[in-house]
Design a protein around this motif. Structure first.
Motif, PDB file in Angstrom:
ATOM      1  N   ASN A 200      -7.473  10.407  36.810  1.00 13.41           N
ATOM      2  CA  ASN A 200      -6.886   9.210  37.738  1.00 13.41           C
ATOM      3  C   ASN A 200      -7.223   8.589  38.958  1.00 13.41           C
ATOM      4  OD1 ASN A 200      -5.001   8.030  39.340  1.00 13.41           O
ATOM      5  ND2 ASN A 200      -2.600   9.030  38.444  1.00 13.41           N
ATOM      6  N   THR A 201      -8.062   7.503  38.865  1.00 16.59           N
ATOM      7  CA  THR A 201      -8.759   7.541  40.405  1.00 16.59           C
ATOM      8  C   THR A 201      -8.281   7.751  40.989  1.00 16.59           C
ATOM      9  OG1 THR A 201      -8.663   4.977  39.622  1.00 16.59           O
ATOM     10  CG2 THR A 201     -10.464   6.542  38.665  1.00 16.59           C
ATOM     11  N   GLU A 202      -6.287   7.100  41.429  1.00 18.12           N
ATOM     12  CA  GLU A 202      -5.481   6.537  42.490  1.00 18.12           C
ATOM     13  C   GLU A 202      -5.731   7.915  43.550  1.00 18.12           C
ATOM     14  OE1 GLU A 202      -1.993   5.474  40.901  1.00 18.12           O
ATOM     15  OE2 GLU A 202      -2.803   3.687  40.430  1.00 18.12           O
ATOM     16  N   GLN A 203      -5.968   9.492  43.458  1.00 17.74           N
ATOM     17  CA  GLN A 203      -5.574  11.228  43.410  1.00 17.74           C
ATOM     18  C   GLN A 203      -6.895  11.259  43.281  1.00 17.74           C
ATOM     19  OE1 GLN A 203      -1.978  12.313  42.577  1.00 17.74           O
ATOM     20  NE2 GLN A 203      -2.200  12.099  40.311  1.00 17.74           N
ATOM     21  N   GLY A 204      -7.677  11.212  43.141  1.00 14.43           N
ATOM     22  CA  GLY A 204      -9.125  11.757  42.682  1.00 14.43           C
ATOM     23  C   GLY A 204      -9.395  13.307  42.344  1.00 14.43           C
ATOM     24  N   PRO A 205     -10.161  13.560  41.174  1.00 13.52           N
ATOM     25  CA  PRO A 205     -10.157  14.985  40.418  1.00 13.52           C
ATOM     26  C   PRO A 205      -8.995  16.098  40.467  1.00 13.52           C
ATOM     27  CG  PRO A 205     -11.898  13.864  40.579  1.00 13.52           C
ATOM     28  CD  PRO A 205     -11.393  13.124  41.742  1.00 13.52           C
ATOM     29  N   LEU A 206      -9.441  16.565  41.497  1.00 11.68           N
ATOM     30  CA  LEU A 206      -9.270  17.579  42.199  1.00 11.68           C
ATOM     31  C   LEU A 206      -7.070  17.662  42.431  1.00 11.68           C
ATOM     32  CD1 LEU A 206      -8.522  20.617  42.771  1.00 11.68           C
ATOM     33  CD2 LEU A 206      -9.553  19.977  45.118  1.00 11.68           C
TER      34      LEU A 206
END
Length: 457
Positions: A200-206
């Motif tokens: 999910n690019t909205e939150q970032g991978p981590l």
């Protein structure tokens, strides 16, 4: 030196002796119970929500959640070997910290998780899977479903376990069908392998992974239920280590394979929008497969999870009553059927209230939050109870395992995972309800003590 099978808090010699629970579970039944209890509602209904949080890499949070659950399972194995009795986390908390209030709140959280999970299953039954058969008002189905579970539970643990065996085989068949569809897709070149590493690019991978793992953990918490069945097992100290750890390992492998198949074949947005995500996998991966058959399998799987959760909740109340943490009336057992009938009726009524009034989808994340805290406490309890010896041999986990288990559970329950603050608010409300029950419980016990003193004069 305390005897692990008999030691408990004082219950009062004047209390009438209720018959014990019937021991009917051997190693095979226990293994099937663990597998059937972990599989079910989680993978059949929640995988779509997890995909919506993490993205196409759906398998990653399930793998991490499995590793964290496996650490905590080692602690449960050690404790159930030392104290092979019903009540699970409540019993261990009681022995480790000797705080009736803390024990009550832990038990309340665990009981809520089982009832809420069963209520979620009741709602899931009336969703996309049932729509393949007939359109029926969801509330009618959910309440009727809870009533049916209560009848099976009251009938007896042997009958419930027979139902568990049948339903476990059916739900395993359903997941093997999904995995076979995935294998066929890979061999034929179908699907989109690139999705397997999309985050999910909205939150970032981590943050996407930690948030999704916190949610996926809800699908792996069923092993707690098996611990509450300890008094209905033959030689629990001997059969639990292999049964619990092997059962959890099998379910973890299945979860990861199903997650890989789901992401490979179905677009993430489609999975996230469905309350029957595996139905979408079958629809796209095997167009010729009868969807009505798979829907029937899914309903059986969800039903199995709900039955096991309601059994756990009732046995937990029974165990608490035996430990004098709650009024002994909850420990009453039917003379012939040998089932805790008061506890069964009470938990069923609470479930009916939940399916009638509460947003179960939102409570799913809150339940995961509460259980992670409970599991963290259990990992600490196993270390505290190392100072208390028992007369029989039992499994002992390496010290670093409960330490790492406690750290990971508390971390996953923290805001660092990106959990919605609404879940913490709901958890706070639930704990306030638990506090109200605690005050009521103290009043009942105090009144019973006064009546007993007056009657002895």
């Amino acid at each position: 030196m305390a005897n692990g099978t008999d030691a408990q808090l004082p219950t009062g010699s004047s209390a009438p002796q209720e018959p014990g629970l019937k021991r009917v579970m051997g190693p095979r039944l226990l293994l099937l119970f663990v597998i059937g209890n972990v599989l079910g509602t989680g993978i059949y209904a929640i995988s779509g929500r997890v995909a919506g949080v993490v993205g196409g890499a759906l398998w990653v949070p399930f793998l991490i959640a499995f590793c964290i659950a496996f650490l905590t399972a080692f602690s449960y194995v050690e404790l159930v070997g030392k104290y092979p009795r019903a009540a699970g986390a409540a019993l261990y908390t009681n022995r480790a910290f000797r705080s009736p209030f803390f024990t009550f709140m832990i038990a309340f959280a665990v009981m809520c998780s089982g009832i809420t999970s069963a209520s979620s299953a009741a709602r899931a039954v009336s969703g996309d899977y049932l729509q393949e058969f007939v359109t029926v008002p969801a509330m009618v189905v959910a309440i009727g479903f809870i009533g049916l579970l209560a009848l099976v539970n009251l009938r007896g643990v042997a009958e419930s376990l027979i139902a568990n065996v049948v339903l476990t085989v059916i739900e395993l068949l359903g997941l093997l069908i999904v995995i076979a569809i995935g294998v066929g897709a890979v061999l034929s070149g179908a699907g989109d392998p690139s999705r397997l590493m999309e985050f999910n690019t909205e939150q970032g991978p981590l943050l996407a992974v930690t948030s999704a793992t916190a949610l996926a953990f809800f699908a792996l918490v069923g092993f707690e239920d098996s611990v509450n069945m300890a008094e209905e097992c033959h030689s629990p100290s001997k059969i639990f280590p292999r049964g619990l750890l092997l059962g959890l390992a099998i379910t973890g492998l299945i979860y990861v394979l199903v997650a890989l198949t789901s992401s490979l074949l179905v677009d993430t947005e489609v999975l996230a929008d469905s309350d029957g995500p595996l139905l979408e996998v079958v629809r796209l991966g095997a167009p010729g497969f009868p969807l009505i058959l798979f829907s029937a399998i899914a309903i059986c799987a969800v039903s199995n999870s709900a039955l096991m959760n309601m059994m756990m909740a009732s046995r937990l109340l029974y165990g608490m009553a035996r430990e004098s943490i709650i009024p002994r009336q909850f420990g009453r057992v039917l003379p012939v059927r040998r089932t805790p009938w008061v506890a069964i009726l009470f938990t069923s009524m609470v479930a009916v209230v939940l399916v009638s009034t509460v947003d179960i989808a939102l409570l799913g994340g809150t339940t995961s939050l509460l259980l992670l805290v409970v599991f963290g406490v259990v990992n600490v309890a196993v270390l505290v109870l190392r100072r208390e010896e028992v007369e029989h041999d039992h499994f002992r986990s390496p010290t670093f395992v409960p330490v790492l288990g406690a750290i990971t559970c508390f971390l996953l329950a923290s805001p660092l995972t990106g959990r919605p603050w609404e879940e913490y608010r709901i958890a706070g409300i639930l704990l306030l309800v638990g506090l109200a029950f605690w005050v009521l419980n103290r009043m009942i016990l105090r009144r019973a003590s006064v009546d007993s003193a007056e009657g002895s004069r």
